[in-house]
Design a protein around this motif. Structure first.
Motif, mmCIF file in Angstrom:
data_model
loop_
_atom_site.group_PDB
_atom_site.id
_atom_site.type_symbol
_atom_site.label_atom_id
_atom_site.label_comp_id
_atom_site.label_asym_id
_atom_site.label_seq_id
_atom_site.Cartn_x
_atom_site.Cartn_y
_atom_site.Cartn_z
ATOM 1 N N ARG A 19 -6.600 -30.695 -98.380
ATOM 2 C CA ARG A 19 -7.634 -31.435 -99.083
ATOM 3 C C ARG A 19 -8.764 -31.756 -98.111
ATOM 4 N N LEU A 20 -9.940 -31.277 -98.443
ATOM 5 C CA LEU A 20 -11.128 -31.554 -97.648
ATOM 6 C C LEU A 20 -11.831 -32.788 -98.205
ATOM 7 N N SER A 21 -12.438 -33.551 -97.297
ATOM 8 C CA SER A 21 -13.223 -34.710 -97.679
ATOM 9 C C SER A 21 -14.604 -34.606 -97.068
ATOM 10 N N CYS A 22 -15.566 -35.194 -97.736
ATOM 11 C CA CYS A 22 -16.947 -35.242 -97.241
ATOM 12 C C CYS A 22 -17.496 -36.635 -97.556
ATOM 13 N N VAL A 23 -17.781 -37.385 -96.510
ATOM 14 C CA VAL A 23 -18.336 -38.727 -96.683
ATOM 15 C C VAL A 23 -19.843 -38.669 -96.485
ATOM 16 N N ALA A 24 -20.569 -39.226 -97.440
ATOM 17 C CA ALA A 24 -22.027 -39.227 -97.398
ATOM 18 C C ALA A 24 -22.552 -40.604 -97.009
ATOM 19 N N SER A 25 -23.543 -40.609 -96.146
ATOM 20 C CA SER A 25 -24.185 -41.869 -95.782
ATOM 21 C C SER A 25 -25.204 -42.242 -96.842
ATOM 22 N N GLY A 26 -25.678 -43.469 -96.772
ATOM 23 C CA GLY A 26 -26.764 -43.887 -97.641
ATOM 24 C C GLY A 26 -26.309 -44.331 -99.017
ATOM 25 N N SER A 27 -27.314 -44.526 -99.859
ATOM 26 C CA SER A 27 -27.072 -45.082 -101.188
ATOM 27 C C SER A 27 -27.225 -44.016 -102.272
ATOM 28 N N PHE A 28 -26.852 -44.419 -103.475
ATOM 29 C CA PHE A 28 -27.078 -43.596 -104.659
ATOM 30 C C PHE A 28 -26.323 -42.270 -104.631
ATOM 31 N N PHE A 29 -25.173 -42.233 -103.964
ATOM 32 C CA PHE A 29 -24.362 -41.018 -103.918
ATOM 33 C C PHE A 29 -24.074 -40.529 -105.327
ATOM 34 N N SER A 30 -23.838 -41.451 -106.245
ATOM 35 C CA SER A 30 -23.376 -41.080 -107.579
ATOM 36 C C SER A 30 -24.388 -40.293 -108.386
ATOM 37 N N ILE A 31 -25.658 -40.360 -108.038
ATOM 38 C CA ILE A 31 -26.663 -39.719 -108.880
ATOM 39 C C ILE A 31 -26.946 -38.280 -108.470
ATOM 40 N N TYR A 32 -26.319 -37.821 -107.399
ATOM 41 C CA TYR A 32 -26.618 -36.484 -106.894
ATOM 42 C C TYR A 32 -25.488 -35.502 -107.177
ATOM 43 N N ALA A 33 -25.879 -34.293 -107.562
ATOM 44 C CA ALA A 33 -24.911 -33.208 -107.619
ATOM 45 C C ALA A 33 -24.512 -32.828 -106.202
ATOM 46 N N MET A 34 -23.256 -32.424 -106.045
ATOM 47 C CA MET A 34 -22.718 -32.065 -104.741
ATOM 48 C C MET A 34 -21.989 -30.733 -104.846
ATOM 49 N N ALA A 35 -21.745 -30.114 -103.710
ATOM 50 C CA ALA A 35 -21.071 -28.818 -103.727
ATOM 51 C C ALA A 35 -20.329 -28.559 -102.423
ATOM 52 N N TRP A 36 -19.410 -27.637 -102.507
ATOM 53 C CA TRP A 36 -18.750 -27.078 -101.323
ATOM 54 C C TRP A 36 -19.130 -25.604 -101.217
ATOM 55 N N TYR A 37 -19.504 -25.202 -100.009
ATOM 56 C CA TYR A 37 -19.744 -23.814 -99.667
ATOM 57 C C TYR A 37 -18.757 -23.417 -98.570
ATOM 58 N N ARG A 38 -18.639 -22.120 -98.357
ATOM 59 C CA ARG A 38 -17.836 -21.635 -97.233
ATOM 60 C C ARG A 38 -18.478 -20.382 -96.646
ATOM 61 N N GLN A 39 -18.187 -20.170 -95.382
ATOM 62 C CA GLN A 39 -18.691 -18.987 -94.696
ATOM 63 C C GLN A 39 -17.601 -18.417 -93.801
ATOM 64 N N ALA A 40 -17.192 -17.202 -94.135
ATOM 65 C CA ALA A 40 -16.195 -16.494 -93.337
ATOM 66 C C ALA A 40 -16.907 -15.681 -92.260
ATOM 67 N N PRO A 41 -16.213 -15.354 -91.180
ATOM 68 C CA PRO A 41 -16.843 -14.570 -90.100
ATOM 69 C C PRO A 41 -17.432 -13.267 -90.621
ATOM 70 N N GLY A 42 -18.693 -13.025 -90.272
ATOM 71 C CA GLY A 42 -19.350 -11.787 -90.665
ATOM 72 C C GLY A 42 -19.801 -11.720 -92.107
ATOM 73 N N LYS A 43 -19.655 -12.835 -92.829
ATOM 74 C CA LYS A 43 -20.031 -12.842 -94.251
ATOM 75 C C LYS A 43 -21.086 -13.907 -94.513
ATOM 76 N N GLN A 44 -21.744 -13.766 -95.657
ATOM 77 C CA GLN A 44 -22.737 -14.756 -96.048
ATOM 78 C C GLN A 44 -22.050 -16.016 -96.566
ATOM 79 N N ARG A 45 -22.758 -17.129 -96.447
ATOM 80 C CA ARG A 45 -22.254 -18.378 -97.001
ATOM 81 C C ARG A 45 -22.221 -18.246 -98.520
#
Length: 113
Positions: A19-45
């Motif tokens: 399970r990965l976690s991502c903590v965001a600083s600042g306010s108004f976290f709830s109003i923003y869309a969020m995403a996870w990306y990944r990048q493998a060696p030699g490949k595009q994100r």
């Protein structure tokens, strides 16, 4: 400028979970869309999963049924539950907020026996 800090990566055997976690600083976290990306060696994100402010989710075909994106707005935290991991899931995973084009530093996930 928001700061995004990922954690939870590591080495896991095929079929395992993380399970990965991502903590965001600042306010108004709830109003923003969020995403996870990944990048493998030699490949595009690539986009792995996204979640809207209202909780609507989307997934890459390669992870559907195995990964779950979620958010806890009270904790300013984005999650990615990864089950049934495969060697091809090996990559650096990044947290992303579209507003402001903000990226985390990434966390390494390695799936290997």
């Amino acid at each position: 400028q928001v700061q995004l800090v990922e954690s939870g990566g590591g080495l896991v055997q095929p079929g395992g979970s993380l399970r990965l976690s991502c903590v965001a600083s600042g306010s108004f976290f709830s109003i923003y869309a969020m995403a996870w990306y990944r990048q493998a060696p030699g490949k595009q994100r690539e986009l792995v999963a996204s979640i809207s402010s209202g909780g609507n989710t989307k997934y890459a075909d390669s992870v559907k049924g195995r990964f779950t994106i979620s958010r806890d707005n009270a904790k300013n935290t984005l999650y990615l539950q990864m089950n049934s991991l495969k060697p091809e899931d090996t990559a650096v995973y990044y947290c992303y907020r579209n507003f402001g084009d903000s990226w985390g530093q990434g966390t390494q996930v390695t799936v290997s026996s």
